[in-house]
Design a protein around this motif. Structure first.
Motif, PDB file in Angstrom:
ATOM      1  N   LEU A  71     -35.513  17.048  -1.199  1.00 26.36           N
ATOM      2  CA  LEU A  71     -35.745  16.686  -1.381  1.00 26.36           C
ATOM      3  C   LEU A  71     -36.477  15.422  -2.016  1.00 26.36           C
ATOM      4  CD1 LEU A  71     -35.692  17.337  -5.006  1.00 26.36           C
ATOM      5  CD2 LEU A  71     -33.512  16.610  -4.829  1.00 26.36           C
ATOM      6  N   VAL A  72     -35.789  14.452  -0.668  1.00 25.77           N
ATOM      7  CA  VAL A  72     -35.761  12.798  -1.088  1.00 25.77           C
ATOM      8  C   VAL A  72     -37.354  12.766   0.179  1.00 25.77           C
ATOM      9  CG1 VAL A  72     -35.099  10.934   0.310  1.00 25.77           C
ATOM     10  CG2 VAL A  72     -33.480  12.105  -0.490  1.00 25.77           C
ATOM     11  N   VAL A  73     -37.685  13.274   0.433  1.00 26.40           N
ATOM     12  CA  VAL A  73     -39.050  13.330   1.196  1.00 26.40           C
ATOM     13  C   VAL A  73     -40.001  13.734   0.665  1.00 26.40           C
ATOM     14  CG1 VAL A  73     -40.691  14.197   3.089  1.00 26.40           C
ATOM     15  CG2 VAL A  73     -38.135  14.294   3.974  1.00 26.40           C
ATOM     16  N   PHE A  74     -40.088  14.874  -1.036  1.00 27.41           N
ATOM     17  CA  PHE A  74     -40.849  14.993  -1.661  1.00 27.41           C
ATOM     18  C   PHE A  74     -40.827  13.880  -2.588  1.00 27.41           C
ATOM     19  CE2 PHE A  74     -41.737  16.398  -6.013  1.00 27.41           C
ATOM     20  CZ  PHE A  74     -42.554  17.226  -5.771  1.00 27.41           C
ATOM     21  N   ALA A  75     -38.951  13.097  -3.475  1.00 21.40           N
ATOM     22  CA  ALA A  75     -39.325  12.073  -3.640  1.00 21.40           C
ATOM     23  C   ALA A  75     -40.038  11.314  -3.698  1.00 21.40           C
ATOM     24  CB  ALA A  75     -38.109  12.196  -4.451  1.00 21.40           C
ATOM     25  N   VAL A  76     -39.859  10.934  -2.373  1.00 23.29           N
ATOM     26  CA  VAL A  76     -40.946   9.547  -1.803  1.00 23.29           C
ATOM     27  C   VAL A  76     -41.843   9.755  -1.514  1.00 23.29           C
ATOM     28  CG1 VAL A  76     -41.190   8.239   0.249  1.00 23.29           C
ATOM     29  CG2 VAL A  76     -38.576   9.146  -0.232  1.00 23.29           C
ATOM     30  N   ILE A  77     -42.497  10.681  -1.248  1.00 20.44           N
ATOM     31  CA  ILE A  77     -44.636  11.494  -1.485  1.00 20.44           C
ATOM     32  C   ILE A  77     -45.047  11.175  -2.345  1.00 20.44           C
ATOM     33  CG2 ILE A  77     -45.699  13.076  -1.226  1.00 20.44           C
ATOM     34  CD1 ILE A  77     -43.868  13.919   1.177  1.00 20.44           C
ATOM     35  N   ALA A  78     -43.975  11.879  -4.200  1.00 23.03           N
ATOM     36  CA  ALA A  78     -44.824  11.825  -5.478  1.00 23.03           C
ATOM     37  C   ALA A  78     -44.074  10.273  -5.933  1.00 23.03           C
ATOM     38  CB  ALA A  78     -43.721  12.662  -5.857  1.00 23.03           C
ATOM     39  N   HIS A  97     -68.504  16.010 -20.601  1.00 26.42           N
ATOM     40  CA  HIS A  97     -68.959  17.003 -21.747  1.00 26.42           C
ATOM     41  C   HIS A  97     -70.342  17.788 -20.768  1.00 26.42           C
ATOM     42  CE1 HIS A  97     -66.909  15.490 -25.510  1.00 26.42           C
ATOM     43  NE2 HIS A  97     -67.707  14.429 -25.387  1.00 26.42           N
ATOM     44  N   SER A  98     -70.015  17.847 -19.558  1.00 29.02           N
ATOM     45  CA  SER A  98     -70.661  18.713 -18.821  1.00 29.02           C
ATOM     46  C   SER A  98     -70.084  19.673 -18.120  1.00 29.02           C
ATOM     47  CB  SER A  98     -71.917  17.436 -18.071  1.00 29.02           C
ATOM     48  OG  SER A  98     -70.846  17.185 -16.984  1.00 29.02           O
ATOM     49  N   SER A  99     -71.110  20.509 -17.227  1.00 26.51           N
ATOM     50  CA  SER A  99     -70.470  21.446 -16.659  1.00 26.51           C
ATOM     51  C   SER A  99     -69.560  21.059 -15.395  1.00 26.51           C
ATOM     52  CB  SER A  99     -71.865  22.434 -16.116  1.00 26.51           C
ATOM     53  OG  SER A  99     -72.254  21.437 -15.436  1.00 26.51           O
ATOM     54  N   GLY A 100     -69.575  20.111 -15.314  1.00 30.26           N
ATOM     55  CA  GLY A 100     -69.036  18.948 -14.354  1.00 30.26           C
ATOM     56  C   GLY A 100     -67.578  19.087 -14.555  1.00 30.26           C
ATOM     57  N   GLN A 101     -67.239  18.654 -15.450  1.00 34.86           N
ATOM     58  CA  GLN A 101     -65.646  18.290 -15.918  1.00 34.86           C
ATOM     59  C   GLN A 101     -64.958  18.453 -14.951  1.00 34.86           C
ATOM     60  OE1 GLN A 101     -64.220  19.549 -19.282  1.00 34.86           O
ATOM     61  NE2 GLN A 101     -66.401  20.111 -20.018  1.00 34.86           N
ATOM     62  N   PHE A 102     -64.875  16.774 -14.215  1.00 35.70           N
ATOM     63  CA  PHE A 102     -64.294  16.145 -13.752  1.00 35.70           C
ATOM     64  C   PHE A 102     -62.485  15.967 -13.568  1.00 35.70           C
ATOM     65  CE2 PHE A 102     -62.770  12.663 -11.096  1.00 35.70           C
ATOM     66  CZ  PHE A 102     -62.570  12.983 -10.481  1.00 35.70           C
ATOM     67  N   ALA A 103     -62.560  15.733 -14.711  1.00 33.95           N
ATOM     68  CA  ALA A 103     -61.045  15.907 -15.489  1.00 33.95           C
ATOM     69  C   ALA A 103     -60.389  16.613 -15.024  1.00 33.95           C
ATOM     70  CB  ALA A 103     -60.620  15.127 -17.033  1.00 33.95           C
ATOM     71  N   ILE A 104     -60.769  18.155 -15.946  1.00 38.28           N
ATOM     72  CA  ILE A 104     -59.754  19.313 -15.552  1.00 38.28           C
ATOM     73  C   ILE A 104     -59.783  19.646 -14.149  1.00 38.28           C
ATOM     74  CG2 ILE A 104     -59.980  22.072 -16.616  1.00 38.28           C
ATOM     75  CD1 ILE A 104     -59.559  19.056 -18.562  1.00 38.28           C
ATOM     76  N   ARG A 105     -61.130  19.408 -12.916  1.00 38.15           N
ATOM     77  CA  ARG A 105     -60.679  20.276 -12.064  1.00 38.15           C
ATOM     78  C   ARG A 105     -59.675  19.336 -11.164  1.00 38.15           C
ATOM     79  NH1 ARG A 105     -67.110  21.892 -10.575  1.00 38.15           N
ATOM     80  NH2 ARG A 105     -67.241  22.110 -12.071  1.00 38.15           N
ATOM     81  N   PHE A 106     -60.018  17.824 -11.541  1.00 39.17           N
ATOM     82  CA  PHE A 106     -58.896  17.012 -10.756  1.00 39.17           C
ATOM     83  C   PHE A 106     -57.114  17.078 -11.135  1.00 39.17           C
ATOM     84  CE2 PHE A 106     -58.526  12.244  -9.557  1.00 39.17           C
ATOM     85  CZ  PHE A 106     -57.831  12.244  -8.897  1.00 39.17           C
ATOM     86  N   VAL A 107     -56.998  17.838 -12.583  1.00 46.00           N
ATOM     87  CA  VAL A 107     -55.909  18.163 -12.694  1.00 46.00           C
ATOM     88  C   VAL A 107     -55.637  19.603 -11.868  1.00 46.00           C
ATOM     89  CG1 VAL A 107     -54.795  19.226 -14.594  1.00 46.00           C
ATOM     90  CG2 VAL A 107     -56.171  17.445 -15.236  1.00 46.00           C
ATOM     91  N   ILE A 108     -56.735  19.832 -11.896  1.00 43.16           N
ATOM     92  CA  ILE A 108     -55.969  21.319 -11.630  1.00 43.16           C
ATOM     93  C   ILE A 108     -55.579  21.740  -9.760  1.00 43.16           C
ATOM     94  CG2 ILE A 108     -56.904  23.602 -10.709  1.00 43.16           C
ATOM     95  CD1 ILE A 108     -56.051  23.544 -13.646  1.00 43.16           C
ATOM     96  N   LEU A 158     -49.638  19.002  -5.570  1.00 41.48           N
ATOM     97  CA  LEU A 158     -47.784  19.022  -5.496  1.00 41.48           C
ATOM     98  C   LEU A 158     -46.595  20.039  -5.477  1.00 41.48           C
ATOM     99  CD1 LEU A 158     -47.724  15.670  -7.906  1.00 41.48           C
ATOM    100  CD2 LEU A 158     -47.340  15.446  -5.606  1.00 41.48           C
ATOM    101  N   VAL A 159     -47.689  21.283  -6.595  1.00 38.14           N
ATOM    102  CA  VAL A 159     -46.599  22.538  -6.013  1.00 38.14           C
ATOM    103  C   VAL A 159     -46.914  23.644  -4.816  1.00 38.14           C
ATOM    104  CG1 VAL A 159     -46.909  24.813  -7.355  1.00 38.14           C
ATOM    105  CG2 VAL A 159     -47.574  23.141  -8.300  1.00 38.14           C
ATOM    106  N   ALA A 160     -48.038  22.914  -4.278  1.00 35.48           N
ATOM    107  CA  ALA A 160     -48.259  23.731  -3.511  1.00 35.48           C
ATOM    108  C   ALA A 160     -46.782  22.530  -2.062  1.00 35.48           C
ATOM    109  CB  ALA A 160     -49.568  23.596  -2.346  1.00 35.48           C
ATOM    110  N   LEU A 161     -46.945  21.092  -2.235  1.00 37.82           N
ATOM    111  CA  LEU A 161     -46.461  20.787  -1.489  1.00 37.82           C
ATOM    112  C   LEU A 161     -44.675  20.423  -1.128  1.00 37.82           C
ATOM    113  CD1 LEU A 161     -45.507  17.833   0.368  1.00 37.82           C
ATOM    114  CD2 LEU A 161     -45.710  16.190  -2.013  1.00 37.82           C
ATOM    115  N   MET A 178     -41.081  24.939  -7.343  1.00 40.50           N
ATOM    116  CA  MET A 178     -43.157  24.701  -7.935  1.00 40.50           C
ATOM    117  C   MET A 178     -43.044  23.622  -8.570  1.00 40.50           C
ATOM    118  SD  MET A 178     -45.074  27.763  -9.450  1.00 40.50           S
ATOM    119  CE  MET A 178     -44.641  28.593 -10.954  1.00 40.50           C
ATOM    120  N   LEU A 179     -41.616  24.436  -9.358  1.00 41.86           N
ATOM    121  CA  LEU A 179     -41.837  23.710 -11.570  1.00 41.86           C
ATOM    122  C   LEU A 179     -41.608  22.562 -10.826  1.00 41.86           C
ATOM    123  CD1 LEU A 179     -39.834  26.514 -13.171  1.00 41.86           C
ATOM    124  CD2 LEU A 179     -43.054  26.063 -13.057  1.00 41.86           C
ATOM    125  N   LEU A 180     -40.781  21.154 -10.025  1.00 47.80           N
ATOM    126  CA  LEU A 180     -40.771  19.947  -9.645  1.00 47.80           C
ATOM    127  C   LEU A 180     -42.121  19.885  -9.212  1.00 47.80           C
ATOM    128  CD1 LEU A 180     -38.513  18.096  -9.205  1.00 47.80           C
ATOM    129  CD2 LEU A 180     -38.608  18.451  -6.869  1.00 47.80           C
TER     130      LEU A 180
END
Length: 400
Positions: free
Chosen positions: A179-186, A210-221, A227-230, A238-240
């Motif tokens: 948990l400490v390792v994860f906390a340090v990384i996060a 407002h284009s098909s790029g939608q960088f913000a949403i892709r960055f969120v995913i 972080l879920v995978a980590l 995974m919720l952490l």
């Protein structure tokens, strides 16, 4: 083959019907839409009509919805607003909730391990459910709303830590090290995100808003997935990782223009609460073991017992974070809001049942109590909050 297409159609249909029913019933009494999503899932699921059957695909989408719910909770917390007294006292209240919950859980459960599951479930607060309620009521920036947000943050993040420490399958010592390792990384990622202006991120967000790029949403995913995978690679819940991803995204987006932030937040609301989060709650109803709940009067009796325990174990310690000068009505509202819990309860009970450490009947009773808390407590809390008369609104520092 007919069951799979039927499930694919029915779950979106139930998610579509839920806000319609909520708006119609809302003319008489305001009930969170999540209640309708779960109830419709129960009615259409194997427990009653049998129109919807759980599948691996819907379970995966439901997991994504749960992760997105905690991402949104992490992204909506204004830590600058809740830092200091509200968060310190909310954290103290949660520690008391956890201790009391585990003690009472061990008394009620057939073995100590099951008692720990019950205790962690009882110590949770559904911040993701409360934030939209507070936002709709214009309470987020009031001292009352800040106190409830701090309580919710402690009641959502604290159980995630407890799950990682006690329910990860490791001994607490190695689990704490991981948990400490994860906390340090996060924390390092969040610190790095806060150090610069990240103009290239904001430029891409603005250019593709407002284009098909939608960088913000892709960055969120991407942030959510990493972080879920980590967290899963490290053997944590995974919720952490989802919660930490939300906090990280809020920091990254802080330098964007208010207009761009508003548009991105609207898009995330649409993605989360218009798509994957409703699937999680509908699927919770579909997979709800109503048969186990109704199997015996003793199991059914656990539902009101757990509901009362949520008030005692989680609600009362929430008073530690009440603003200075809060009225009696506000304190009652804080107790009710603090005791509102469901997503963590669902997550904890799923872990317990999957590992055969918690009976399906007890799990169903806990989820049933959580559903009732979401149905009743916010409604009663708002009635208390709105009933106060002759009391001046508190100043931002918590004074009258």
């Amino acid at each position: 083959m007919t069951e799979l297409p039927m499930t694919w159609v029915m779950i979106p249909l139930l998610a579509f019907l839920a806000p319609i029913l909520a708006s119609q019933v809302g003319r008489l009494i305001r009930i969170p839409v999540v209640v309708f999503e779960i109830v419709l899932g129960i009615v259409a699921g194997p427990s009653l009509l049998g129109w919807v059957t759980p599948t691996a695909f819907t379970s995966t989408l439901a997991d994504l919805g749960l992760a997105m719910l905690f991402f949104m909770a992490g992204s909506e917390i204004n830590f600058a607003a809740v830092a200091g007294r509200p968060l310190r006292r909310a954290g103290l209240g949660w520690l008391l909730s956890l201790a009391a919950g585990i003690i009472l859980g061990i008394v009620l459960a057939p073995n100590p391990t099951a008692g720990v599951f019950i205790g962690i479930a009882l110590s949770s607060t559904a911040l993701g459910t409360l934030l939209p309620v507070l936002r709709d009521e214009g309470e987020l920036k009031t001292p009352f709303g800040v106190a409830v947000t701090a309580i919710g943050a402690a009641g959502e993040f604290g159980p995630l830590l407890a799950i990682s420490l006690f329910l990860s399958g490791r001994n607490p010592g190695p689990a704490a090290l991981v948990l400490v390792v994860f906390a340090v990384i996060a924390v390092a990622a969040i610190w790095l995100a806060s150090r610069g202006e990240h103009r290239w991120v904001h430029r891409l967000v603005t250019a593709t808003l407002h284009s098909s790029g939608q960088f913000a949403i892709r960055f969120v995913i991407l942030i959510l997935a990493v972080l879920v995978a980590l967290s899963m690679i490290l053997g944590l819940d995974m919720l952490l990782g989802a919660f930490a991803a939300g906090v990280l995204w809020r920091v990254l987006l802080s330098g964007a223009t208010p207009k761009d932030r508003h548009v991105v937040e609207m898009k995330l609301d649409a993605l989360a609460f218009g798509f994957v989060v409703p699937i999680f709650f509908v699927n919770t109803g579909v997979t709800f073991d109503l048969t186990a709940l109704l199997a015996s009067p003793s199991v059914l009796l656990l539902v009101p017992i757990f509901l009362v325990l949520l008030l005692l174990v989680r609600g009362l310690p929430g008073l530690f974070a009440a603003p200075i000068g809060a009225t009696r009505a506000d304190r009652r509202a804080i107790v009710l809001f603090s005791a509102t819990g469901l997503p963590i309860i669902v997550a904890v009970t799923q872990i317990g049942v999957d590992h055969a450490l918690l009976s399906s009947g007890t799990a169903a009773a806990l989820v049933g109590a959580g559903m009732l808390s979401v149905l009743l407590f916010p409604l009663l809390a708002l009635s208390q909050r709105n009933s106060r008369t002759g009391s001046a609104e508190l100043a931002p520092d918590g004074t009258a």
